[in-house]
Design an enzyme around this catalytic site. Structure first.
Site, PDB file in Angstrom:
ATOM      1  N   ARG A  18      41.223  54.934  25.552  1.00 34.45           N
ATOM      2  CA  ARG A  18      42.324  54.548  26.439  1.00 34.45           C
ATOM      3  C   ARG A  18      42.959  53.251  25.931  1.00 34.45           C
ATOM      4  O   ARG A  18      42.533  52.709  24.921  1.00 34.45           O
ATOM      5  CB  ARG A  18      41.854  54.401  27.895  1.00 34.45           C
ATOM      6  CG  ARG A  18      40.492  53.772  28.057  1.00 34.45           C
ATOM      7  CD  ARG A  18      40.233  53.368  29.461  1.00 34.45           C
ATOM      8  NE  ARG A  18      41.102  52.245  29.806  1.00 34.45           N
ATOM      9  CZ  ARG A  18      40.806  51.320  30.725  1.00 34.45           C
ATOM     10  NH1 ARG A  18      39.694  51.411  31.422  1.00 34.45           N
ATOM     11  NH2 ARG A  18      41.621  50.320  30.966  1.00 34.45           N
ATOM     12  N   ALA A  77      34.781  40.590  24.967  1.00 30.30           N
ATOM     13  CA  ALA A  77      35.028  39.564  25.993  1.00 30.30           C
ATOM     14  C   ALA A  77      34.057  38.382  25.891  1.00 30.30           C
ATOM     15  O   ALA A  77      34.361  37.292  26.390  1.00 30.30           O
ATOM     16  CB  ALA A  77      34.948  40.202  27.380  1.00 30.30           C
ATOM     17  N   HIS A  80      35.153  34.746  24.791  1.00 32.02           N
ATOM     18  CA  HIS A  80      35.817  33.742  25.611  1.00 32.02           C
ATOM     19  C   HIS A  80      34.857  32.845  26.401  1.00 32.02           C
ATOM     20  O   HIS A  80      35.268  31.821  26.903  1.00 32.02           O
ATOM     21  CB  HIS A  80      36.812  34.436  26.555  1.00 32.02           C
ATOM     22  CG  HIS A  80      37.634  35.477  25.849  1.00 32.02           C
ATOM     23  ND1 HIS A  80      38.469  35.157  24.801  1.00 32.02           N
ATOM     24  CD2 HIS A  80      37.722  36.826  25.994  1.00 32.02           C
ATOM     25  CE1 HIS A  80      39.042  36.271  24.346  1.00 32.02           C
ATOM     26  NE2 HIS A  80      38.603  37.303  25.054  1.00 32.02           N
ATOM     27  N   GLU A  98      35.763  35.989  12.591  1.00 32.95           N
ATOM     28  CA  GLU A  98      35.954  36.570  13.930  1.00 32.95           C
ATOM     29  C   GLU A  98      37.210  37.439  13.896  1.00 32.95           C
ATOM     30  O   GLU A  98      38.236  37.014  13.394  1.00 32.95           O
ATOM     31  CB  GLU A  98      36.122  35.419  14.933  1.00 32.95           C
ATOM     32  CG  GLU A  98      36.363  35.888  16.347  1.00 32.95           C
ATOM     33  CD  GLU A  98      36.545  34.707  17.307  1.00 32.95           C
ATOM     34  OE1 GLU A  98      35.821  33.697  17.188  1.00 32.95           O
ATOM     35  OE2 GLU A  98      37.438  34.813  18.175  1.00 32.95           O
ATOM     36  N   HIS A 100      39.801  40.193  16.110  1.00 28.38           N
ATOM     37  CA  HIS A 100      40.251  40.824  17.339  1.00 28.38           C
ATOM     38  C   HIS A 100      41.341  41.817  17.006  1.00 28.38           C
ATOM     39  O   HIS A 100      42.242  41.506  16.225  1.00 28.38           O
ATOM     40  CB  HIS A 100      40.777  39.781  18.334  1.00 28.38           C
ATOM     41  CG  HIS A 100      39.712  38.817  18.722  1.00 28.38           C
ATOM     42  ND1 HIS A 100      38.713  39.156  19.606  1.00 28.38           N
ATOM     43  CD2 HIS A 100      39.431  37.576  18.286  1.00 28.38           C
ATOM     44  CE1 HIS A 100      37.878  38.142  19.717  1.00 28.38           C
ATOM     45  NE2 HIS A 100      38.288  37.165  18.922  1.00 28.38           N
ATOM     46  N   ARG A 107      47.998  37.260  25.105  1.00 29.85           N
ATOM     47  CA  ARG A 107      47.554  37.976  26.309  1.00 29.85           C
ATOM     48  C   ARG A 107      47.234  36.979  27.432  1.00 29.85           C
ATOM     49  O   ARG A 107      47.758  35.878  27.448  1.00 29.85           O
ATOM     50  CB  ARG A 107      46.370  38.876  25.946  1.00 29.85           C
ATOM     51  CG  ARG A 107      46.752  39.921  24.876  1.00 29.85           C
ATOM     52  CD  ARG A 107      45.605  40.846  24.546  1.00 29.85           C
ATOM     53  NE  ARG A 107      45.194  41.640  25.707  1.00 29.85           N
ATOM     54  CZ  ARG A 107      44.055  42.335  25.766  1.00 29.85           C
ATOM     55  NH1 ARG A 107      43.227  42.312  24.727  1.00 29.85           N
ATOM     56  NH2 ARG A 107      43.749  43.027  26.838  1.00 29.85           N
TER      57      ARG A 107
END
Ligand code: CA2
Length: 148
Positions: A18, A77, A80, A98, A100, A107
């Site tokens: 999704r 997540a 963060h 790192e 993403h 965002r």
């Protein structure tokens, strides 16, 4: 031959199911295929690990101590707020990049901050799954430059 560990954190096992606008339509298996090809190209050994559990990721990082030359990590997540992951990366002192898939800086505010990024060689964000390949290439380039 360098050994690289690729770590994917929580929910990344759901890639491709999704939210294609944010994360694209490729699956985690596609990420692994892409990276395996790049690893073959670069002549590096590669290993994949995904977990939804903070402690399991900490354990995998500890197990990498003295066994792994570099890490590519998408902490999900945990990026963060996980001081546990931050401390684990600091404890093993393994060079890492790192990555993403989405541009975390474009965002929600809480995603702008990474508690790991200051320890990383660098951070890649917003380039989709291609960012994993770039992270691997950047990591190997740095490892080989240091070894020279
Ligand atoms: O952009 C990234 O790679 C993230 O690390 C992905 C994390 C998010 O919490 C970070 O802020 C940014 C979330 C991964 C969730 O992935 C899904 C993909 C498809 C369907 C459901 C979850």
């Amino acid at each position: 031959m360098e050994k690289v560990l690729v770590i994917n954190g929580p929910n990344l096992n759901m890639l491709g199911t999704r939210d294609p606008k944010v994360y694209g339509s490729e699956s985690l298996a596609d990420v692994e295929k892409l990276m395996s090809k790049a690893a073959f190209d670069l002549k590096v050994e590669i290993e994949f690990f995904q977990s939804n559990h903070e402690g399991e990721i900490v354990d995998r990082i500890h197990a990498a101590f003295k066994n792994i030359d570099g890490i590519v990590i998408n902490p999900g997540a945990f990026t963060h707020y996980s001081y546990a992951l931050m401390d684990a990366m600091g404890a093993v002192s393994i060079p890492f990049v790192e990555i993403h898939i989405s541009n975390i800086h474009a965002r929600e505010e809480f995603r702008h901050k990474s508690v790991l990024a200051a320890l990383a060689i660098g951070q890649i964000a917003g380039l989709g799954i291609y960012g994993y390949e770039l992270a691997l290439r950047g990591l190997i380039n740095r490892l080989r430059a240091v070894a020279r």
